[in-house]
Motif scaffolding. Structure first.
Motif: not given
Length: 162
Positions: A53-57, A28-36
């Protein structure tokens, strides 16, 4: 699986059994933040992933934000070599899955060291994830004990020993 009958420990254990190199799930991601958020990838990989910082790629994350359905890691474009790096940590094969069921976006990745996931295994993982997604979708109606269990399990799974 009814919300009141969600056995989160059992459910997450079943995912771990089928993803021996770990998994990551954002529900349940809202923008980029999941509820869980649940993550069981190897700690050294998580440290490396975070420090560099691998998330961005990360092609698995990009794919899940741009698509629904599933995709094997071997079918993803990986110009930054993130999946090659993951393989060095025992995560050689994997698959991602994203859903927008019920107007809520959730996504997951599953990894293993030994071989590609079969179509039958992917069907089982995605069906189980859909159940978890649906059981946690209406957060306002979840019993307080279930919400507390979700929060505790998120910490326990993601930060073992916490």
């Amino acid at each position: 699986m009814a919300q009141s009958k969600l056995d989160l420990s059992k459910t997450l254990g079943e995912f771990k059994d089928r993803a021996s190199s770990g998994y990551a799930m954002g529900l349940h991601i809202n923008f980029t933040t999941p509820a869980y958020f649940f993550q069981s990838y190897p700690r050294p990989w998580l440290d490396h992933y975070s420090k560099t910082g691998l998330l961005m790629n990360d092609p698995t994350v990009s794919w899940c934000f741009e698509n629904t359905g599933f995709c094997r890691w071997s079918d993803l474009e990986d110009p930054a070599g993130i999946l090659t790096q993951a393989a060095a940590y025992g995560m050689k094969y994997g698959m991602v899955y994203a859903t927008d069921a019920g107007g809520s976006h959730s996504m997951a990745g599953f990894a293993r060291p030994d071989r590609e996931y079969t179509d039958a295994e992917i069907s089982e993982l995605t069906a189980r994830f859909d159940i978890l997604h649906e059981a946690t979708r209406d957060q306002a109606s979840l019993p307080a004990g279930t919400v507390e269990q979700l929060k505790k399990m998120s910490i326990i799974v993601t930060h073992p020993g916490s």
